[in-house]
Design an enzyme around this catalytic site. Sequence first.
Site, PDB file in Angstrom:
ATOM      1  N   GLU A 143       0.815  -1.219   0.000  1.00  0.00           N
ATOM      2  CA  GLU A 143       0.000   0.000   0.000  1.00  0.00           C
ATOM      3  C   GLU A 143       0.853   1.276   0.000  1.00  0.00           C
ATOM      4  OE1 GLU A 143      -2.774  -0.372   3.252  1.00  0.00           O
ATOM      5  OE2 GLU A 143      -4.093  -1.599   2.017  1.00  0.00           O
ATOM      6  N   GLU A 299      -6.654  -7.945  -0.719  1.00  0.00           N
ATOM      7  CA  GLU A 299      -6.950  -7.982   0.714  1.00  0.00           C
ATOM      8  C   GLU A 299      -8.392  -7.585   0.952  1.00  0.00           C
ATOM      9  OE1 GLU A 299      -4.681  -5.472   3.336  1.00  0.00           O
ATOM     10  OE2 GLU A 299      -2.777  -6.115   2.479  1.00  0.00           O
TER      11      GLU A 299
HETATM   12  C1  GAL Z   1      -4.374  -3.002   5.027  1.00  0.00           C
HETATM   13  C2  GAL Z   1      -2.909  -3.374   5.143  1.00  0.00           C
HETATM   14  C3  GAL Z   1      -2.730  -4.609   5.991  1.00  0.00           C
HETATM   15  C4  GAL Z   1      -3.497  -4.491   7.268  1.00  0.00           C
HETATM   16  C5  GAL Z   1      -4.929  -4.194   6.952  1.00  0.00           C
HETATM   17  C6  GAL Z   1      -5.781  -4.049   8.188  1.00  0.00           C
HETATM   18  O1  GAL Z   1      -4.578  -1.737   4.543  1.00  0.00           O
HETATM   19  O2  GAL Z   1      -2.354  -3.605   3.883  1.00  0.00           O
HETATM   20  O3  GAL Z   1      -1.362  -4.791   6.261  1.00  0.00           O
HETATM   21  O4  GAL Z   1      -2.954  -3.479   8.048  1.00  0.00           O
HETATM   22  O5  GAL Z   1      -5.014  -2.991   6.247  1.00  0.00           O
HETATM   23  O6  GAL Z   1      -7.125  -3.818   7.838  1.00  0.00           O
END
Ligand code: GAL
Length: 658
Positions: A143, A299
Site C-alpha cells: 500500500e 486484501e
Molecule cells: C491493510 C494493510 C494490511 C493491514 C490491513 C488491516 O490496509 O495492507 O497490512 O494493516 O489494512 O485492515
Amino acid sequence: MLYYGGDYNPEQWPAEVWADDVALMRRAGVTAVTVGVFAWARLEPAEGRYEFGWLDRVLGLLHRAGIRVVLATPTASPPPWFSLAHPDALPVTAEGVRLCHGSRDTYCVSAPAYRAACRRIARALATRYGGHPALELWHVHNEYGTRCHCEHVATAFQRWLEDRYDTLDRLNEAWSAAFWSQWYGDWAQVLPPRATQYLPNPTQLLDFRRFLSDELLAAFTEQRAILREFAPGVPVTTNFALGDWVPVDHARWAREVDIVAIDHYPSAPGRTADEETALAGDLARSWARAAGRPWLLMEQAPGVVYTGRRMVPKAPGQLARHSLAHVARGSRGVMFFQWRAPRGGAERFHAAMVPHAGPESRVYREACELGALLGRLSTVDEPASAGVAILWDAQSWWAGEGPGLPSADPRYFDAVAAAHRVLWRAGFAIDFAGPEEDLSGYRLVVVPSLYLVTDAAADNLRGYVAGGGHLVVSFFSGIADADAQVRLGGYPGAFRELLGIRVEEFHPLAPDEPVALSTGDSGSVWSEYLHLAGAEAVASYAGGPLDGLPAVTRHGYRAGVAWYLSTRLDDTAHGRLLTGAAHAAGAAPVCAGLADGVEAVRPSGDGPLFLLNHTDQPVTVPASGVDLVTGRSVDGAVKLSAGGFAIVQERSPHIDPP
Ligand code: GAL
C-alpha cells in the site's frame, strides 16, 4: 486457478505452528498466500546479514502442499537498525516532526539510504527465490502512500517541478505565485507544502500530490526492474489502498503493474458494505481494463467490517457474497488480510481466516465453504458493459479538496459513490473511465463534481456529446484548469457551451440546510445562481434566495444530450434522474425487474450469471441453466435465500429447442 488465501505471516509464529497452518490451508481450499510483507527484520536482522532459512522452509512447506506463493518485498516496514543507522530516512511531517520507528511505513521514499536498502533486499529475495517453483507473483511493498516533507523530498520535488515546468516563470504562473508574494527566484526556494501560517498555495499542494504519486511509483518500478531481472516471467504487482489519504493515481499506476491488485475494507456494515464492495470492484476492474491488465482482490477482512471506531462482524454469508461480487467482476481470486490472527502486535484483534478462536469458528467454516466453491469456478471475464460510465480522476479529486474552496462539503469521493450507488441499485453495470479516454462506446457518461478539467478532457466530453452521447454533469465540475486555476466567464468554464448554462454565483448549503425543488425533491450541499443559455430547466429551486431559478437542466447539444445538476439530489431523486437518463440513452440494467438489493453481474464472455441477494428476505430471480453453487438445474427461476447467492451458467436464450 483462482487465487484464494491471504497474508500469511509465519515469522510471527513458532515453526511448530506452520504445519498446522498448511494443513488448515489445504482444508480451506487455499491456493495462494502472500508471504513476507512485513518480515524485513526477520529476513535481514542486521544490515547485509540475511536469514533466509525460515523462509526456505516455509516456501518448501507451501510448495509441497501445492500452495502458490505471492512473495512480498518487505520494504513497507524498515527494521529498527535501519532507522537508527539512517535517521535522515525517517519521515518528517508537515509540522517538521521527524517520526521514529515503532510502527510501520516509517520511511522517507526520497531518502537515498532507504531506496538503496529497498533495492538490496529486493535483489537478495529475487536472487534467492526468483526461480522457486512455488513463486507465483511478486508483491512489492505494501500500500504505497507514505508522505514525508523533509529535505530529501524537497530536492526531489524541485527536480520534479523543473521537469514539469522547465522554467521558474512557468511555475510561478501555474502556481499564481504573484498572489501573497510567493514569487520564486530560485528552484531551491520551492519547498514541499509544510506547516505554514495560513492557507497554503492550492497548486503547490496539487503538484505535491502529483509528485508523490510519481515518486512512490519510481520506488516501485525500481524494485520491479530488479525482480524482473532475476525472475523474468514472474508477474509483479503492488497492492493499491483505497482512501482519500492515498497520494497515488491508481489509474496511472495500473499501467505499471502486471496485475492490478486492490485492498478493500468497507467503511460501514450492512448495505453500505455491499455498495462499497461493488464500487471498489468496479473501480479496480476499470483501472485494469483501461491498462489492459487483469486484476485481483488482494486484501479484504474475513469476518468483520471496520467502522473506524469499532469492528462489526460480517453477517453470515456476507463474506462469500462480497468475495463473489469481486470474482463476478473479473477478480482473479479472493485474498484476505489475513490468514491467522496474531497474539500480539497492533493488529492483534484484526479479523483472520483462522481467528483467535481457531478453526472451530464460523469464520473458518465460511472460509472453507468459500474455498470449496471457488475451487469449482474458474476465472471469469469482466462484466459486459452496459454502456454506462462514471468519470474518475484522482487529480481532480486532489484539486477539488484543497484549501480555500467555497465549501468543504462537495467531497469528490462522496459524489462518485452517490452516482455509483444509485445506478448500482437500479441494476446497471457501471464502468469508470478517465476524462480523456475514448467514451464513444458509452451511451451515458456521468461526471460527478469533476472540479479540475484539462482542455483535452473538455474537448473530449464536448466531442462525445456532439457525437450523440448522453452526459450528466453535477455541480462543481469544470471549474478549474490543469493548473487548478479558475476558468473565467461564468462557471463551469469548461462546460458552459456544452451544458447550455452559465453559473454566476455559488450558494453552498449548510449541512442541515436542504433546499426544496419544484419537483418535490430536495437538494443538499450545494446550490447555484444559474442562467439558462440554451438549456431547458427540468427542475427549479422552490423557496429561498434562488426561488424559481433553474436547479436541474437538460441541453440538446448537436446529436447528444447534456444534463446538469446544480445541487446534490437525494438518492431517490438522483436515482430517478440517472436511471431515466440511462434508459433514454438506450442503456439497460443487467437483468430487468430485480428486487431492490439483489445484484446481478453478467460477464462479457460466456461465464456464468452471478446473482447476489443482499437483502434479509428470500427472493426469486428469473434464470435458466445450472447453478454452479448447488449443481442443480435451474428452469425459469432460481430461489436465493436471505443473504444467499447463485451462480447460474445460463443456457443461451437464443438456442431454443425446436
Ligand atoms: C491493510 C494493510 C494490511 C493491514 C490491513 C488491516 O490496509 O495492507 O497490512 O494493516 O489494512 O485492515
